[in-house]
Scaffold this motif. Sequence first.
Motif, mmCIF file in Angstrom:
data_model
loop_
_atom_site.group_PDB
_atom_site.id
_atom_site.type_symbol
_atom_site.label_atom_id
_atom_site.label_comp_id
_atom_site.label_asym_id
_atom_site.label_seq_id
_atom_site.Cartn_x
_atom_site.Cartn_y
_atom_site.Cartn_z
ATOM 1 N N UNK A 145 0.815 -1.216 0.000
ATOM 2 C CA UNK A 145 0.000 0.000 0.000
ATOM 3 C C UNK A 145 0.847 1.265 0.000
ATOM 4 N N UNK A 146 1.654 1.437 1.026
ATOM 5 C CA UNK A 146 2.372 2.704 1.199
ATOM 6 C C UNK A 146 3.405 2.934 0.107
ATOM 7 N N UNK A 147 4.356 2.028 -0.003
ATOM 8 C CA UNK A 147 5.442 2.193 -0.973
ATOM 9 C C UNK A 147 4.918 2.229 -2.403
ATOM 10 N N UNK A 148 4.069 1.272 -2.733
ATOM 11 C CA UNK A 148 3.586 1.163 -4.114
ATOM 12 C C UNK A 148 2.770 2.391 -4.526
ATOM 13 N N UNK A 149 1.870 2.839 -3.643
ATOM 14 C CA UNK A 149 1.008 3.958 -4.026
ATOM 15 C C UNK A 149 1.765 5.281 -4.058
ATOM 16 N N UNK A 150 2.718 5.457 -3.146
ATOM 17 C CA UNK A 150 3.497 6.698 -3.168
ATOM 18 C C UNK A 150 4.346 6.774 -4.433
ATOM 19 N N UNK A 151 4.996 5.671 -4.765
ATOM 20 C CA UNK A 151 5.920 5.685 -5.907
ATOM 21 C C UNK A 151 5.215 5.690 -7.250
ATOM 22 N N UNK A 152 4.042 5.042 -7.343
ATOM 23 C CA UNK A 152 3.422 4.880 -8.661
ATOM 24 C C UNK A 152 2.084 5.589 -8.848
ATOM 25 N N UNK A 153 1.449 6.032 -7.756
ATOM 26 C CA UNK A 153 0.114 6.601 -7.876
ATOM 27 C C UNK A 153 0.039 8.033 -7.350
ATOM 28 N N UNK A 154 0.729 8.322 -6.279
ATOM 29 C CA UNK A 154 0.578 9.620 -5.615
ATOM 30 C C UNK A 154 0.970 10.786 -6.525
ATOM 31 N N UNK A 155 0.182 11.855 -6.402
ATOM 32 C CA UNK A 155 0.449 13.064 -7.195
ATOM 33 C C UNK A 155 1.785 13.677 -6.793
ATOM 34 N N UNK A 156 2.488 14.239 -7.765
ATOM 35 C CA UNK A 156 3.823 14.798 -7.531
ATOM 36 C C UNK A 156 3.808 15.959 -6.545
ATOM 37 N N UNK A 157 2.748 16.743 -6.540
ATOM 38 C CA UNK A 157 2.729 17.932 -5.678
ATOM 39 C C UNK A 157 2.561 17.600 -4.198
ATOM 40 N N UNK A 158 2.200 16.351 -3.869
ATOM 41 C CA UNK A 158 2.110 15.928 -2.462
ATOM 42 C C UNK A 158 2.985 14.704 -2.201
ATOM 43 N N UNK A 159 3.966 14.462 -3.076
ATOM 44 C CA UNK A 159 4.807 13.264 -2.977
ATOM 45 C C UNK A 159 5.461 13.167 -1.606
ATOM 46 N N UNK A 160 5.338 12.001 -0.963
ATOM 47 C CA UNK A 160 5.847 11.769 0.387
ATOM 48 C C UNK A 160 7.132 10.953 0.370
#
Length: 262
Positions: free
Chosen positions: A29-44
């Motif tokens: 969930x965390x790693x996969x969604x941040x790296x491949x789904x999360x918007x760049x302007x809120x990238x964690x």
Amino acid sequence: MVGDIKHIVVIQSLFDGDKKTGEELYNDTIKMQIEYVQAQDIKMSHAFHNVEDKEALIEVLMYYGVNSSYMQGGLVIHLEIHGLDNLQGLILKNNSTITWEVLSDLFRVINVNTCNKLYITMATCYGRYLYKGIDPKKKSPYSGYISASQEVTTGEVMEDFTMLFHLLIGNANLVKSYIKLDKRGSNFYYKDSKRVFEENFQFVLEKLKTDKSIKDETLKFAREQSKKNGEPDADEEMGNYIFEKSLRDIYKIHSDAFKFDC
């Protein structure tokens, strides 16, 4: 804004026979969604730690204590560790234990460095008792935490925290994400540190106000001070005034724990 998050850290310490829920939550969930789904302007940023014992957990938290000054924007530390049945803290993979007080001292360094933007989430039975670690004379160790007040199942952990972090990665705000989770129904709940303080202080206040021996001691002190200063003997009204003033002073001192100059 309260609850805004820029960094996620997952710390796991589970027994050999346990389902590794922390690692699964992080990878799927965390790693996969941040790296491949999360918007760049809120990238964690994100990190995972699997620790064996108390010493390793302390080392990880001390690392973030040192580096938290560079982790602005809000930090979530998610713990996948069993809670002790005696409600005094956590038990780690090798059966070593750590108290809420020790954890709070480690969290406090991070929270001060992040300007009261540290949030703790716990996939932990009895995690609500983290409040026992609060020292009202010191700065708050966290802005808020999500935990359970009872035993929780592996299924609950995976279902609720998968949804929570899915929402968080989408909107970058832990409080908003929790509100959506709570509407669905959950045994985990959110509480901010100021509310913990207010509830604890109110409990102590009621106890002080109904304890006649404390009021008697206050009146005795007032009379001793009057005699020492050559003033008329203090009456009960003066004793009550000093008692109420003392309570206000105590409240002010303790409430300073939630003021951060940053």
